[in-house]
Structure formats: C-alpha cells, structure tokens
Design a protein around this motif. Structure first.
Motif, PDB file in Angstrom:
ATOM      1  N   SER A  22       0.548  -1.339  -0.183  1.00  0.00           N
ATOM      2  CA  SER A  22       0.399  -0.089   0.185  1.00  0.00           C
ATOM      3  C   SER A  22       0.656   1.390   0.246  1.00  0.00           C
ATOM      4  CB  SER A  22      -0.861  -0.093   1.241  1.00  0.00           C
ATOM      5  OG  SER A  22      -0.138   0.004   2.446  1.00  0.00           O
ATOM      6  N   CYS A  23      -0.187   2.103  -0.166  1.00  0.00           N
ATOM      7  CA  CYS A  23       1.223   3.670  -0.385  1.00  0.00           C
ATOM      8  C   CYS A  23       0.273   4.548   0.092  1.00  0.00           C
ATOM      9  CB  CYS A  23       0.826   4.498  -2.269  1.00  0.00           C
ATOM     10  SG  CYS A  23       1.502   2.562  -2.883  1.00  0.00           S
ATOM     11  N   ALA A  24       1.388   5.507   0.959  1.00  0.00           N
ATOM     12  CA  ALA A  24       0.691   6.706   1.607  1.00  0.00           C
ATOM     13  C   ALA A  24      -0.184   7.722   1.059  1.00  0.00           C
ATOM     14  CB  ALA A  24       2.041   7.936   1.982  1.00  0.00           C
ATOM     15  N   PRO A  25      -1.452   7.968   1.264  1.00  0.00           N
ATOM     16  CA  PRO A  25      -2.496   8.904   0.868  1.00  0.00           C
ATOM     17  C   PRO A  25      -1.607  10.490   0.380  1.00  0.00           C
ATOM     18  CG  PRO A  25      -2.757   9.291   3.524  1.00  0.00           C
ATOM     19  CD  PRO A  25      -1.458   7.718   3.170  1.00  0.00           C
ATOM     20  N   VAL A  26      -2.353  10.747  -0.151  1.00  0.00           N
ATOM     21  CA  VAL A  26      -1.937  11.808  -1.497  1.00  0.00           C
ATOM     22  C   VAL A  26      -2.529  13.261  -1.228  1.00  0.00           C
ATOM     23  CG1 VAL A  26      -0.248  13.282  -2.404  1.00  0.00           C
ATOM     24  CG2 VAL A  26       0.533  11.195  -2.317  1.00  0.00           C
ATOM     25  N   VAL A  27      -2.935  14.743  -0.836  1.00  0.00           N
ATOM     26  CA  VAL A  27      -4.057  14.979  -1.072  1.00  0.00           C
ATOM     27  C   VAL A  27      -3.584  16.277  -2.123  1.00  0.00           C
ATOM     28  CG1 VAL A  27      -5.222  16.928  -0.448  1.00  0.00           C
ATOM     29  CG2 VAL A  27      -4.705  15.368   1.388  1.00  0.00           C
ATOM     30  N   PRO A  74      -1.201  14.046   8.126  1.00  0.00           N
ATOM     31  CA  PRO A  74      -2.233  12.597   7.617  1.00  0.00           C
ATOM     32  C   PRO A  74      -1.272  12.275   8.809  1.00  0.00           C
ATOM     33  CG  PRO A  74      -0.464  13.566   6.028  1.00  0.00           C
ATOM     34  CD  PRO A  74      -0.546  14.250   6.837  1.00  0.00           C
ATOM     35  N   ASP A  75      -2.558  11.164   9.785  1.00  0.00           N
ATOM     36  CA  ASP A  75      -2.064  10.032  10.690  1.00  0.00           C
ATOM     37  C   ASP A  75      -1.865   9.100   9.770  1.00  0.00           C
ATOM     38  OD1 ASP A  75      -2.681  12.553  11.722  1.00  0.00           O
ATOM     39  OD2 ASP A  75      -4.981  11.723  12.850  1.00  0.00           O
ATOM     40  N   PHE A  76      -0.454   8.568  10.575  1.00  0.00           N
ATOM     41  CA  PHE A  76      -0.518   7.511  10.063  1.00  0.00           C
ATOM     42  C   PHE A  76       0.684   7.020  11.399  1.00  0.00           C
ATOM     43  CE2 PHE A  76       1.090   9.688   6.018  1.00  0.00           C
ATOM     44  CZ  PHE A  76       0.745   9.182   5.137  1.00  0.00           C
ATOM     45  N   SER A  77       0.152   5.123  11.014  1.00  0.00           N
ATOM     46  CA  SER A  77       0.324   4.300  12.508  1.00  0.00           C
ATOM     47  C   SER A  77       1.640   3.932  12.489  1.00  0.00           C
ATOM     48  CB  SER A  77      -0.078   2.937  12.618  1.00  0.00           C
ATOM     49  OG  SER A  77       0.353   2.537  11.195  1.00  0.00           O
ATOM     50  N   ASP A  78       2.792   3.687  13.609  1.00  0.00           N
ATOM     51  CA  ASP A  78       3.870   3.469  13.616  1.00  0.00           C
ATOM     52  C   ASP A  78       4.350   2.312  12.483  1.00  0.00           C
ATOM     53  OD1 ASP A  78       3.781   5.187  16.033  1.00  0.00           O
ATOM     54  OD2 ASP A  78       3.360   3.612  17.649  1.00  0.00           O
ATOM     55  N   LYS A  79       3.750   1.483  12.617  1.00  0.00           N
ATOM     56  CA  LYS A  79       4.276   0.834  10.951  1.00  0.00           C
ATOM     57  C   LYS A  79       4.062   1.472  10.218  1.00  0.00           C
ATOM     58  CE  LYS A  79       2.520  -4.386   9.355  1.00  0.00           C
ATOM     59  NZ  LYS A  79       1.937  -5.160   9.430  1.00  0.00           N
ATOM     60  N   GLU A  80       2.986   2.517   9.081  1.00  0.00           N
ATOM     61  CA  GLU A  80       3.306   2.816   7.875  1.00  0.00           C
ATOM     62  C   GLU A  80       4.751   3.829   8.219  1.00  0.00           C
ATOM     63  OE1 GLU A  80      -1.703   3.489   6.521  1.00  0.00           O
ATOM     64  OE2 GLU A  80      -0.910   4.475   8.556  1.00  0.00           O
ATOM     65  N   LYS A  81       4.865   4.520   9.441  1.00  0.00           N
ATOM     66  CA  LYS A  81       5.808   5.253   9.941  1.00  0.00           C
ATOM     67  C   LYS A  81       7.186   4.615   9.249  1.00  0.00           C
ATOM     68  CE  LYS A  81       3.282   8.569  12.443  1.00  0.00           C
ATOM     69  NZ  LYS A  81       3.716   9.285  14.018  1.00  0.00           N
ATOM     70  N   GLU A  82       7.099   3.765   9.803  1.00  0.00           N
ATOM     71  CA  GLU A  82       8.672   2.526   9.910  1.00  0.00           C
ATOM     72  C   GLU A  82       8.462   2.098   8.355  1.00  0.00           C
ATOM     73  OE1 GLU A  82       8.368  -1.022  12.087  1.00  0.00           O
ATOM     74  OE2 GLU A  82       8.158   0.629  14.153  1.00  0.00           O
ATOM     75  N   ILE A  87      10.829   2.182   3.415  1.00  0.00           N
ATOM     76  CA  ILE A  87      10.698   2.767   1.418  1.00  0.00           C
ATOM     77  C   ILE A  87      11.791   3.938   1.278  1.00  0.00           C
ATOM     78  CG2 ILE A  87       9.527   4.068  -0.323  1.00  0.00           C
ATOM     79  CD1 ILE A  87       7.157   2.733   1.312  1.00  0.00           C
ATOM     80  N   ALA A  88      11.880   5.642   1.689  1.00  0.00           N
ATOM     81  CA  ALA A  88      12.777   6.477   1.671  1.00  0.00           C
ATOM     82  C   ALA A  88      14.450   5.758   1.337  1.00  0.00           C
ATOM     83  CB  ALA A  88      12.641   7.459   2.658  1.00  0.00           C
ATOM     84  N   LYS A  89      15.042   5.156   2.656  1.00  0.00           N
ATOM     85  CA  LYS A  89      15.878   4.516   2.536  1.00  0.00           C
ATOM     86  C   LYS A  89      16.546   4.001   1.338  1.00  0.00           C
ATOM     87  CE  LYS A  89      16.871   5.276   7.570  1.00  0.00           C
ATOM     88  NZ  LYS A  89      16.697   3.807   8.751  1.00  0.00           N
ATOM     89  N   GLU A  90      16.013   2.457   1.283  1.00  0.00           N
ATOM     90  CA  GLU A  90      15.769   1.936  -0.096  1.00  0.00           C
ATOM     91  C   GLU A  90      15.644   2.467  -1.241  1.00  0.00           C
ATOM     92  OE1 GLU A  90      16.983  -1.087  -2.503  1.00  0.00           O
ATOM     93  OE2 GLU A  90      16.748  -1.006  -0.335  1.00  0.00           O
ATOM     94  N   TYR A  91      14.991   4.014  -1.478  1.00  0.00           N
ATOM     95  CA  TYR A  91      15.221   4.297  -2.884  1.00  0.00           C
ATOM     96  C   TYR A  91      15.955   6.008  -3.008  1.00  0.00           C
ATOM     97  CZ  TYR A  91      13.775   8.324  -5.579  1.00  0.00           C
ATOM     98  OH  TYR A  91      13.360   9.240  -6.893  1.00  0.00           O
ATOM     99  N   GLN A  92      16.457   6.127  -1.645  1.00  0.00           N
ATOM    100  CA  GLN A  92      18.112   6.616  -1.294  1.00  0.00           C
ATOM    101  C   GLN A  92      19.528   6.136  -2.080  1.00  0.00           C
ATOM    102  OE1 GLN A  92      17.836   8.251   2.356  1.00  0.00           O
ATOM    103  NE2 GLN A  92      16.205  10.778   1.507  1.00  0.00           N
ATOM    104  N   LYS A  93      18.677   4.890  -1.031  1.00  0.00           N
ATOM    105  CA  LYS A  93      20.793   4.144  -1.583  1.00  0.00           C
ATOM    106  C   LYS A  93      20.071   3.577  -2.836  1.00  0.00           C
ATOM    107  CE  LYS A  93      21.753  -1.041  -0.416  1.00  0.00           C
ATOM    108  NZ  LYS A  93      20.994  -2.408   0.188  1.00  0.00           N
ATOM    109  N   GLN A  94      19.103   2.746  -3.653  1.00  0.00           N
ATOM    110  CA  GLN A  94      19.242   2.760  -5.432  1.00  0.00           C
ATOM    111  C   GLN A  94      19.397   4.389  -5.890  1.00  0.00           C
ATOM    112  OE1 GLN A  94      18.995  -0.014  -7.045  1.00  0.00           O
ATOM    113  NE2 GLN A  94      18.480  -1.142  -4.254  1.00  0.00           N
TER     114      GLN A  94
END
Length: 162
Positions: A22-27, A74-82, A87-94
């Motif tokens: 799943s992905c983060a909601p975007v307004v 947006p309110d994200f759960s701790d699991k979603e934040k992790e 995702i951000a770390k892997e993206y930056q690495k690639q």
C-alpha cells in the motif's frame, strides 16, 4: 484524498524489493477553480486593469491554498511510518548507487579519452585536439528513435490502464 503509488518503473522496483503493498495517501489541490463566472464577466472585470493585479490575485490564491495544505497532517500508524522510512532509505540507496554508476562511467570514459590522446604521436595529437564545431549531417537519423526494443513491453498495456 487519492492514493498515489507512482508509475515510475524505478519506484515500483524499490517498493517490490521491500514488499510494499500500500502507499501513502496524497492530497491533491486544484489551484484553478471552476467558478461560475462567464467569459463576458471576466473580460468586463479585467478592462482597464493591468496584468500585475491579476497576477497578484493568483499569487494570493496560491499562498492561501498552500497555507491550507500545510495544516493537513495525515495520521500514520507507527508501522506505516516505519514502512515509509524503509521505502525512503531504499529509494535513497538506489538513487545513490545509480548516480555513482553514472559518475564512474563518465570518469572512466574521460580517463580513457585522455589516455588515448597521450598515446598518439605529437602530430596526430594536435590534429585530434582540434574541436569539430560542424553540425551533424541533416540526413542523419536521431538516435533516440533507434533504441532497441524492451523485452515484454507493450505500449497498449499503458494505454488501457488509464
């Protein structure tokens, strides 16, 4: 609110690598309202006005909507934040790996060019260092259209998904 998962192949590879489902909601904010003003009203109200006040109105509306967008948290759960952090770390690495590969390739080509120039006799080296500013022939086809076909790629798949 809409869900934006991105259509870039690179991002989808990153997300598949870390099993994102799943992905983060975007307004999405529409900066151009579909007001009920008729064209005659708009033209009539703009007579005698200079463009600077019209630009100022658009800027004020943009700033107002930008301020509204700042308040949306947006309110994200701790699991979603992790998950988003992974995702951000892997993206930056690639991105870093891809950038390093490109930089290494360019540096290698420059080094090889200098080595080839050093290997030439002085007379040929002087001729090789002259810059050729002549444009390419007009009948030469553009290289962008001569790319090899991509395996299992069909543009019709992209057309039907929209």
């Amino acid at each position: 609110m809409t869900i934006y998962c991105g259509s870039e192949v690179f991002l989808s590879r990153v997300w598949r690598k870390i099993n994102v489902t799943s992905c983060a909601p975007v307004v999405r904010i529409n900066f151009f309202s579909s007001g009920s003003k008729s064209k005659s009203n708009i033209k009539g109200s703009r007579k005698g006005m200079d463009n600077s006040s019209a630009k100022s109105d658009h800027m004020e509306k943009f700033i107002e909507l930008a301020e509204k967008a700042k308040k949306i948290k947006p309110d994200f759960s701790d699991k979603e934040k992790e998950n988003h952090t992974a995702i951000a770390k892997e993206y930056q690495k690639q991105i870093r790996l891809r950038s390093n590969r490109i930089d290494k390739d360019i540096a290698t080509k420059i080094w090889l060019q200098h080595e080839a120039l050093r290997a030439l006799p002085p007379a040929l080296r002087a001729a090789a260092e002259v810059i050729d500013e002549e444009p390419p022939p007009s009948d030469r086809p553009w290289a962008v259209w001569q790319t090899p076909p991509l395996k299992d790629f069909d543009y019709r798949d992209l057309m039907s998904s929209k």
